[in-house]
Scaffold this motif. Structure first.
Motif, PDB file in Angstrom:
ATOM      1  N   ALA A 197       5.491  -7.955   4.536  1.00  0.00           N
ATOM      2  CA  ALA A 197       4.304  -8.516   5.265  1.00  0.00           C
ATOM      3  C   ALA A 197       3.028  -7.839   4.895  1.00  0.00           C
ATOM      4  CB  ALA A 197       4.576  -8.560   6.581  1.00  0.00           C
ATOM      5  N   LEU A 198       3.107  -6.429   4.668  1.00  0.00           N
ATOM      6  CA  LEU A 198       1.748  -5.835   4.452  1.00  0.00           C
ATOM      7  C   LEU A 198       1.268  -5.681   3.217  1.00  0.00           C
ATOM      8  CD1 LEU A 198       2.540  -2.768   6.893  1.00  0.00           C
ATOM      9  CD2 LEU A 198       1.215  -4.692   7.356  1.00  0.00           C
ATOM     10  N   GLY A 199       2.177  -6.192   2.254  1.00  0.00           N
ATOM     11  CA  GLY A 199       2.119  -5.704   0.857  1.00  0.00           C
ATOM     12  C   GLY A 199       1.083  -6.989   0.354  1.00  0.00           C
ATOM     13  N   PRO A 200       0.784  -6.766  -0.919  1.00  0.00           N
ATOM     14  CA  PRO A 200      -0.274  -7.609  -1.419  1.00  0.00           C
ATOM     15  C   PRO A 200      -0.028  -9.141  -1.425  1.00  0.00           C
ATOM     16  CG  PRO A 200       0.406  -5.884  -3.301  1.00  0.00           C
ATOM     17  CD  PRO A 200       1.311  -5.988  -2.058  1.00  0.00           C
ATOM     18  N   ASP A 201       1.345  -9.538  -1.316  1.00  0.00           N
ATOM     19  CA  ASP A 201       1.542 -11.272  -1.286  1.00  0.00           C
ATOM     20  C   ASP A 201       1.658 -11.586   0.229  1.00  0.00           C
ATOM     21  OD1 ASP A 201       1.537 -11.075  -3.927  1.00  0.00           O
ATOM     22  OD2 ASP A 201       3.574 -10.502  -4.114  1.00  0.00           O
ATOM     23  N   GLY A 202       1.732 -10.520   1.261  1.00  0.00           N
ATOM     24  CA  GLY A 202       1.776 -11.024   2.402  1.00  0.00           C
ATOM     25  C   GLY A 202       0.523 -11.071   3.279  1.00  0.00           C
ATOM     26  N   PRO A 203       0.519 -11.368   4.547  1.00  0.00           N
ATOM     27  CA  PRO A 203      -0.599 -11.524   5.445  1.00  0.00           C
ATOM     28  C   PRO A 203      -1.379 -10.248   5.255  1.00  0.00           C
ATOM     29  CG  PRO A 203       1.460 -11.897   6.561  1.00  0.00           C
ATOM     30  CD  PRO A 203       1.810 -11.967   5.466  1.00  0.00           C
ATOM     31  N   GLY A 204      -0.765  -9.251   5.354  1.00  0.00           N
ATOM     32  CA  GLY A 204      -1.166  -7.856   5.508  1.00  0.00           C
ATOM     33  C   GLY A 204      -2.249  -7.540   4.081  1.00  0.00           C
ATOM     34  N   GLY A 205      -1.744  -8.259   2.853  1.00  0.00           N
ATOM     35  CA  GLY A 205      -2.522  -7.979   2.025  1.00  0.00           C
ATOM     36  C   GLY A 205      -4.002  -8.923   1.731  1.00  0.00           C
ATOM     37  N   TRP A 206      -3.572 -10.052   2.413  1.00  0.00           N
ATOM     38  CA  TRP A 206      -4.881 -11.011   2.775  1.00  0.00           C
ATOM     39  C   TRP A 206      -5.906 -10.354   3.576  1.00  0.00           C
ATOM     40  CZ3 TRP A 206      -6.933 -13.592   6.749  1.00  0.00           C
ATOM     41  CH2 TRP A 206      -7.866 -14.519   6.492  1.00  0.00           C
ATOM     42  N   ILE A 207      -5.252  -9.678   4.616  1.00  0.00           N
ATOM     43  CA  ILE A 207      -6.218  -9.060   5.466  1.00  0.00           C
ATOM     44  C   ILE A 207      -7.016  -7.839   4.809  1.00  0.00           C
ATOM     45  CG2 ILE A 207      -6.493  -7.311   7.520  1.00  0.00           C
ATOM     46  CD1 ILE A 207      -4.394  -9.081   8.726  1.00  0.00           C
ATOM     47  N   ALA A 208      -6.219  -6.933   4.045  1.00  0.00           N
ATOM     48  CA  ALA A 208      -6.727  -5.913   3.228  1.00  0.00           C
ATOM     49  C   ALA A 208      -7.525  -6.439   2.287  1.00  0.00           C
ATOM     50  CB  ALA A 208      -5.742  -5.312   2.587  1.00  0.00           C
ATOM     51  N   GLY A 209      -7.471  -7.690   1.698  1.00  0.00           N
ATOM     52  CA  GLY A 209      -8.413  -8.340   0.747  1.00  0.00           C
ATOM     53  C   GLY A 209      -9.867  -8.519   1.397  1.00  0.00           C
ATOM     54  N   LEU A 210      -9.775  -8.819   2.784  1.00  0.00           N
ATOM     55  CA  LEU A 210     -11.217  -9.100   3.392  1.00  0.00           C
ATOM     56  C   LEU A 210     -12.209  -7.855   3.659  1.00  0.00           C
ATOM     57  CD1 LEU A 210      -9.991 -11.057   6.702  1.00  0.00           C
ATOM     58  CD2 LEU A 210     -10.851 -11.916   4.580  1.00  0.00           C
ATOM     59  N   PHE A 211     -11.392  -6.619   3.391  1.00  0.00           N
ATOM     60  CA  PHE A 211     -12.040  -5.457   3.439  1.00  0.00           C
ATOM     61  C   PHE A 211     -12.025  -4.778   1.939  1.00  0.00           C
ATOM     62  CE2 PHE A 211     -10.468  -6.332   7.428  1.00  0.00           C
ATOM     63  CZ  PHE A 211     -11.431  -6.055   8.175  1.00  0.00           C
ATOM     64  N   GLY A 212     -11.579  -5.455   0.962  1.00  0.00           N
ATOM     65  CA  GLY A 212     -11.762  -4.877  -0.374  1.00  0.00           C
ATOM     66  C   GLY A 212     -10.532  -4.184  -0.931  1.00  0.00           C
TER      67      GLY A 212
ATOM     68  N   ALA B  24       0.040  -1.712   3.178  1.00  0.00           N
ATOM     69  CA  ALA B  24       1.284  -0.877   2.879  1.00  0.00           C
ATOM     70  C   ALA B  24       0.759   0.597   2.405  1.00  0.00           C
ATOM     71  CB  ALA B  24       2.296  -1.359   1.809  1.00  0.00           C
ATOM     72  N   PHE B  25       1.402   1.611   2.706  1.00  0.00           N
ATOM     73  CA  PHE B  25       1.063   2.853   2.492  1.00  0.00           C
ATOM     74  C   PHE B  25      -0.515   3.349   2.826  1.00  0.00           C
ATOM     75  CE2 PHE B  25       4.076   1.408  -0.528  1.00  0.00           C
ATOM     76  CZ  PHE B  25       5.056   1.926  -0.106  1.00  0.00           C
ATOM     77  N   THR B  26      -0.807   2.745   4.009  1.00  0.00           N
ATOM     78  CA  THR B  26      -2.178   3.032   4.755  1.00  0.00           C
ATOM     79  C   THR B  26      -2.128   3.467   6.163  1.00  0.00           C
ATOM     80  OG1 THR B  26      -2.692   0.525   5.279  1.00  0.00           O
ATOM     81  CG2 THR B  26      -3.372   1.464   3.088  1.00  0.00           C
ATOM     82  N   PHE B  27      -2.872   4.128   6.802  1.00  0.00           N
ATOM     83  CA  PHE B  27      -2.698   4.504   8.099  1.00  0.00           C
ATOM     84  C   PHE B  27      -2.824   3.073   9.010  1.00  0.00           C
ATOM     85  CE2 PHE B  27      -4.790   5.684  12.308  1.00  0.00           C
ATOM     86  CZ  PHE B  27      -3.828   6.663  12.567  1.00  0.00           C
ATOM     87  N   GLU B  28      -3.573   2.186   8.585  1.00  0.00           N
ATOM     88  CA  GLU B  28      -3.771   1.078   9.252  1.00  0.00           C
ATOM     89  C   GLU B  28      -2.301   0.167   9.302  1.00  0.00           C
ATOM     90  OE1 GLU B  28      -5.667   2.016   6.860  1.00  0.00           O
ATOM     91  OE2 GLU B  28      -7.328   2.531   8.421  1.00  0.00           O
ATOM     92  N   GLY B  29      -1.660   0.285   8.041  1.00  0.00           N
ATOM     93  CA  GLY B  29      -0.419  -0.438   7.933  1.00  0.00           C
ATOM     94  C   GLY B  29       0.532   0.289   8.973  1.00  0.00           C
ATOM     95  N   LEU B  30       0.514   1.417   9.251  1.00  0.00           N
ATOM     96  CA  LEU B  30       1.345   2.326   9.953  1.00  0.00           C
ATOM     97  C   LEU B  30       1.109   2.099  11.484  1.00  0.00           C
ATOM     98  CD1 LEU B  30       3.391   4.360   8.604  1.00  0.00           C
ATOM     99  CD2 LEU B  30       1.774   6.257   9.314  1.00  0.00           C
ATOM    100  N   VAL B  31      -0.110   1.723  11.838  1.00  0.00           N
ATOM    101  CA  VAL B  31      -0.226   1.430  13.008  1.00  0.00           C
ATOM    102  C   VAL B  31       0.352   0.009  13.617  1.00  0.00           C
ATOM    103  CG1 VAL B  31      -2.413   0.671  14.686  1.00  0.00           C
ATOM    104  CG2 VAL B  31      -2.400   2.834  13.394  1.00  0.00           C
ATOM    105  N   ILE B  32       0.182  -0.761  12.520  1.00  0.00           N
ATOM    106  CA  ILE B  32       0.718  -2.210  12.578  1.00  0.00           C
ATOM    107  C   ILE B  32       2.381  -2.260  12.867  1.00  0.00           C
ATOM    108  CG2 ILE B  32       1.008  -4.598  11.647  1.00  0.00           C
ATOM    109  CD1 ILE B  32      -1.711  -4.290  10.430  1.00  0.00           C
ATOM    110  N   GLY B  33       2.922  -1.126  11.888  1.00  0.00           N
ATOM    111  CA  GLY B  33       4.320  -0.982  12.047  1.00  0.00           C
ATOM    112  C   GLY B  33       4.847  -0.546  13.320  1.00  0.00           C
ATOM    113  N   SER B  34       3.983   0.431  13.906  1.00  0.00           N
ATOM    114  CA  SER B  34       4.271   1.221  15.047  1.00  0.00           C
ATOM    115  C   SER B  34       4.290   0.219  16.247  1.00  0.00           C
ATOM    116  CB  SER B  34       3.258   2.391  14.992  1.00  0.00           C
ATOM    117  OG  SER B  34       3.263   3.293  14.076  1.00  0.00           O
ATOM    118  N   VAL B  35       3.286  -0.484  16.163  1.00  0.00           N
ATOM    119  CA  VAL B  35       3.020  -1.464  17.400  1.00  0.00           C
ATOM    120  C   VAL B  35       4.231  -2.382  17.463  1.00  0.00           C
ATOM    121  CG1 VAL B  35       1.824  -3.483  18.156  1.00  0.00           C
ATOM    122  CG2 VAL B  35       0.651  -1.503  17.469  1.00  0.00           C
ATOM    123  N   PHE B  36       4.904  -2.881  16.374  1.00  0.00           N
ATOM    124  CA  PHE B  36       6.188  -3.735  16.610  1.00  0.00           C
ATOM    125  C   PHE B  36       7.263  -2.900  16.913  1.00  0.00           C
ATOM    126  CE2 PHE B  36       3.753  -6.500  13.509  1.00  0.00           C
ATOM    127  CZ  PHE B  36       4.027  -7.709  14.349  1.00  0.00           C
TER     128      PHE B  36
END
Lengths: 227, 376
Positions: A69-84, A89-101
């Motif tokens: 989900a967080l990878g380039p082809d998932g919604p996470g990748g799409w969100i990351a695309g908004l910020f360039g 995946a393999f980012t602190f933000e991704g870790l926060v999302i994973g921890s929330v779940f």
């Protein structure tokens, strides 16, 4: 050689991750817990089961799906695309999302229980005293559910600190970005640096004990204050 | 009661779970109207519908103001209705002090422009809760808690006070402690009260009007004296506690014998001393089983109260030993519970002059209420 300065970054990162996750979970978990406690919808237990899933799901399984989900082809990748970026995946933000779940059930369940424990009566009383729903939520429901919020926040924080499987799947081991305590301990052991592993593991042991003890004492005190 | 501004006009019909209700009634915008009936007859549901806590199809207007009108698709939420609601359990907020409990509603009522008809100090004095203000609700006795709950409801400046069996969760001693406060409330407040109860003693002491409910339907409705006199309503009002309410005036406090003497339209009634001033009007509840009848004025008898009257109705209960007679004593009426054999032996019949005998000791503080009668 024992490198004490090397020990600090993972500790700081872990505390940051746990604090941010706990705040997010209180913000997201409270409305979910309220809805689960108050709704009469028949399918609410389905939602409750989804929220509780991380309790029984192997962390690697959760981590696997999060990685996709967080990878380039998932919604996470799409969100990351908004910020360039390319991927979460393999980012602190991704870790926060994973921890929330991953820590969601530990926060939602105690708060839901607390909301259910006082029943409809206090809210009905507030309504007959002219309090609109939003007003009575803040002035009656939240104060009465305080023990649940305390328990939820403490458990959510502590559980995030101890997270390992999910982190390894979606975060890897990037110093200062995703290298949290549990991963650091694992790495120290792998590289046979027992002294560092001892310090961190011992520290976590004391931390976990302190958390549980504090919570038990708090609950006893709050139980005494209840009618 | 056709002036909409002076009445509460309610009609609810529908089902809630397995319970069905079909009820329409009017009540005046003053005094206490009791919703009376056995457990499970729907009286609490009616009250909750009036508060907007439950919704059944129907309509409700209070003093000319519509709160619910399903014909217009109109329904005011509970917090938009100027009501005070006293629940069966005091239900004080455990996380707030007595003071903050009391003012929880008044602060919100003022914010919404509620008129402050009731001065907070008056309410606090009336209920005797001034010394409790800084305590936590958990530190109060059951009676104190319920008094604070009543005060909290009153301070929210209601136009209508709804009370759901406010005494039923309390033991007898505590009930006796609170009833005088409720009597005082009745005498000094201009707010109409709908009072739900299954205790005929409470209703007789407090209510002006009674709406008798059974299985979600209205059985009877009228001034409390009329309802209590009706012999046909016995299954609903209960057999053991059946009786009437008389209005009488205190004429003498006899210190030597520790008796209080009352006057009821020229006839004297003596009862064990009750601390109420001479000249005051009181309500006296007389149970049917405490009244005996004689066809001649008895002499050499210990019973102090001998009231002359005329039989106006006799109802014999088939297949039991019992009969009841209604006796007009000039002003009020008494119910007497007799055996059918006595009715036959004495040849009792309607129109016959009789003497009603009541032992003074059958009265106690619970028989008497300082509530001035406010009955049309």
């Amino acid at each position: 050689m024992l490198e004490v300065t090397e020990l600090w970054p993972p500790i700081r990162l872990t505390l940051e991750l746990a604090a941010i996750t706990t705040v997010l979970l209180l913000l997201l978990g409270t409305p979910i817990a309220w809805w689960l406690a108050r709704s009469t919808a028949r399918w609410k237990e389905v939602v409750a089961a989804v929220v509780a899933l991380p309790l029984v799901l192997p962390p690697t399984v959760l981590g696997f799906y999060l990685l996709i989900a967080l990878g380039p082809d998932g919604p996470g990748g799409w969100i990351a695309g908004l910020f360039g970026g390319r991927s979460l995946a393999f980012t602190f933000e991704g870790l926060v999302i994973g921890s929330v779940f991953y820590s969601m059930p530990f926060v939602v369940q105690p708060i839901r229980n607390a909301f259910e424990a006082f029943g409809d009566r206090p809210l009905e009383v507030a309504a007959t005293l002219r309090a609109a729903p939003w007003d009575s939520f803040w002035t009656v429901a939240v104060p009465l559910a305080r023990p649940g919020f305390v328990t939820g926040a403490v458990l959510g924080f502590a559980h995030t600190v101890g997270e390992f499987g999910v982190v390894l799947m979606i975060g890897g081991n990037i110093p200062g970005e995703t290298k949290v305590l549990s991963v650091a301990i694992f790495e120290h052991v792998e590289t046979l640096r027992w002294a560092e592993a001892h310090i961190l593991a011992g520290g976590l042991l004391v931390f976990a004990f302190a958390v549980i003890l504090t919570m038990m004492l708090l609950q006893r005190r709050m139980a005494r204050l209840e009618p | 009661m056709t002036d909409g501004a002076a009445t509460i006009d309610a009609k609810f019909a529908g089902t809630l779970g397995s319970f069905s209700l079909d009820l329409a009634f009017e009540a005046p915008m003053r005094g206490i109207t009791a919703l009376f009936g056995p457990s499970g007859c729907g009286k609490t549901t009616v009250l909750r519908c009036m508060a907007g806590l439950n919704r059944l199809p129907g309509r409700l207007s209070v003093g000319g103001e519509a709160w619910q009108d399903d014909a217009q698709g109109m329904f005011r939420k509970p917090h938009q209705r100027p009501i005070g609601y006293v629940f069966q359990e005091a239900s004080l907020f455990p996380h707030l002090s007595v003071r903050r409990n009391l003012f929880y509603g008044s602060r919100r009522a003022e914010r919404n422009g509620g008129r402050g008809v009731l001065a907070s100090q008056d309410v606090i004095d009336l209920l005797g809760i001034g010394h409790l203000l800084d305590r936590a609700p958990t530190a109060l006795s059951g009676g104190e808690r319920q008094r604070v709950a009543v005060g909290r409801a009153l301070l929210s400046q209601p136009r209508l006070l709804l009370m759901d069996e406010p005494l039923s969760g309390l033991d007898r001693m505590t009930k006796e402690e609170i009833l005088p406060y409720l009597e005082a409330l009745h005498n000094s407040l201009s707010i109409p009260i709908i009072y739900v109860s299954h205790d005929i003693g409470e209703v007789a002491r407090l209510a002006d009007r009674v709406i008798l409910l059974s299985a979600g339907r209205r059985v009877a409705d009228g001034p409390v004296t009329d309802i209590l006199e009706r012999l046909d309503l016995q299954p609903a009002t209960g057999r053991f506690e059946a009786g009437v309410v008389l209005t009488a005036r205190v004429v003498e406090q006899d210190a030597a014998y520790s008796l209080t003497r009352l006057d009821h339209h020229g006839q004297s009634i003596a009862l064990p001393f009750v601390d109420i001033g001479v000249g005051e009007e009181v309500r006296l509840r007389i149970r049917a089983r405490d009244v005996s009848l004689a066809t001649r004025k008895p002499e050499g008898i210990s019973i102090r109260n001998v009231l002359s009257g005329t039989i106006v109705e006799i109802v014999e209960e088939p297949r039991t030993a019992f009969a009841e007679a209604l006796v007009d004593i000039g002003g009020g009426r008494l119910r007497a519970r007799l055996t059918r054999e006595a009715v036959s032996d004495l040849g009792l019949e309607v129109g016959m002059p009789v003497f009603a005998l009541i032992k003074s000791i059958s009265f106690d503080r619970r028989s008497l209420s300082a509530v001035a009668t406010d009955i049309d």
